[in-house]
Design an enzyme around this catalytic site. Structure first.
Site, PDB file in Angstrom:
ATOM      1  N   ASN A  45       3.826 -30.199  37.637  1.00 23.57           N
ATOM      2  CA  ASN A  45       4.835 -30.170  36.564  1.00 23.57           C
ATOM      3  C   ASN A  45       4.957 -28.768  35.966  1.00 23.57           C
ATOM      4  OD1 ASN A  45       5.093 -32.924  36.899  1.00 23.57           O
ATOM      5  ND2 ASN A  45       3.974 -33.480  35.039  1.00 23.57           N
ATOM      6  N   GLY A 255       4.539 -31.414  27.526  1.00 27.33           N
ATOM      7  CA  GLY A 255       3.541 -30.356  27.337  1.00 27.33           C
ATOM      8  C   GLY A 255       3.471 -29.455  28.559  1.00 27.33           C
ATOM      9  N   ASP A 256       3.634 -30.049  29.740  1.00 28.26           N
ATOM     10  CA  ASP A 256       3.617 -29.254  30.970  1.00 28.26           C
ATOM     11  C   ASP A 256       4.821 -28.315  31.005  1.00 28.26           C
ATOM     12  OD1 ASP A 256       1.392 -30.718  31.785  1.00 28.26           O
ATOM     13  OD2 ASP A 256       2.629 -32.237  32.767  1.00 28.26           O
ATOM     14  N   GLY A 291      11.610 -38.876  33.121  1.00 24.87           N
ATOM     15  CA  GLY A 291      10.768 -38.330  34.183  1.00 24.87           C
ATOM     16  C   GLY A 291      10.075 -37.057  33.744  1.00 24.87           C
TER      17      GLY A 291
END
Ligand code: RIB
Length: 303
Positions: A45, A255-256, A291
């Site tokens: 990610n 967060g990614d 997603g």
């Protein structure tokens, strides 16, 4: 100015995402009206976020010799991420995550690590030169912990900018490790695990926890605060940055997205404050869509 090279070291998963009205209690069954497969894994990610935003990015990790692994690699490559250092583990399955998302967009995640376990300390040793040839190294904790420690050690000894997203939290994190980290990026729950005295409902307490992590060795601590933005603390400054208020559909991978975007801005020579604003905009847009990787914005989508 030439962009710095970003290296992500971490997990690659397939996510099976179930939409729920609310999370189940222990022992309870709840019904989900829909599910879908999506590309995920904190490492993948973060690489995806950096790639979509135009970073010069590569990834070290491990997938199984199955179709899930092939799909993940071809998708990352299609957005310019160098996957030549992703190990294909024979006889292993690609990591899988069960992600549940409630109607407020909150998620909880269970990860079956599988092939991610083969991104181990010996593989990191094999890839020492790749780490030494990068400029910015971003790592999370979904690969074996001793592999993380070794990667941090190599990157720090070589003078790289080292970022650690301590997700999921591990009690193996030591002050010795923190001393090698330029940017530690926990969310509120990871901060609470790192600094149990923190009251995550109080900004002053979050700040105190972040300051403590700085005194334990991390040079900068950036606490991501969801819809409240983020808080940046180092030994000289404290800065709280807000983000736009949006309708949150799915926070998986937000967060990614933030971490990957922050690296891209740093790689382009932005000051930390501007890099945080950029990362906040990218992750805020991501939570308005479903997603993890699918939701992450391209550069052209950011104003
Ligand atoms: O941070 C979100 C990610 O955590 C998901 O994509 C899932 O795969 C887990 O790694």
């Amino acid at each position: 100015m030439e962009k710095k090279r970003i290296l992500i070291i971490g997990s690659l998963n397939t996510d099976i995402v179930l939409s729920l009205k609310r999370m189940p209690e222990v022992g309870e069954t709840v019904l989900s009206d829909s599910y879908y497969f999506s590309l995920g894994g904190k490492g993948a990610n973060q690489a995806c976020s950096a790639g979509k935003l135009g970073g010069r990015v590569s990834i070290i990790g491990s997938v199984g010799d199955d179709d899930f692994g092939k799909t993940q690699i071809s998708s990352l490559e299609s957005i310019g991420v160098d996957c030549s250092n992703v190990r294909i583990s024979e006889g292993r399955r690609t990591g899988m995550a069960v992600v549940t998302v409630d109607e407020d967009g909150n998620n909880s995640i269970i990860v079956s690590s599988s092939a991610n376990l083969d991104c181990d300390i010996s593989y990191i040793e094999e890839k020492k030169c790749v780490i030494e040839n990068s400029d910015i190294v971003l790592i999370q904790l979904e690969i074996p912990f001793d592999a993380v420690e070794r990667a941090v050690e190599i990157a720090s000894a070589a003078g790289k900018i080292v970022l650690l997203n301590p997700a999921p939290y591990s009690e193996k994190i030591t002050d010795g490790l923190l001393k090698k980290i330029d940017y530690l990026i926990p969310n509120e729950s990871e901060l609470k695990s790192l600094e149990p005295d923190v009251d995550i409902k109080q900004l002053k307490s979050i700040e105190a926890g972040a300051r403590n992590l700085v005194s334990r060795g991390a040079k900068n601590v950036i606490v991501t605060l969801g819809k409240e933005g983020c808080l940046w603390v180092n030994k000289d400054e404290v800065l709280k940055l807000d983000v736009e208020d949006v309708q949150r559909v799915d926070t998986t991978g937000a967060g990614d997205c933030f971490c990957g975007a922050f690296c891209v801005a740093l790689s382009e020579g932005e000051a930390v404050k501007d890099a945080l604003v950029f990362a906040g905009k990218a992750s805020t847009l991501a939570v308005t869509r479903k997603g993890a990787q699918d939701a992450m914005p391209f550069r052209t989508e950011l104003k």
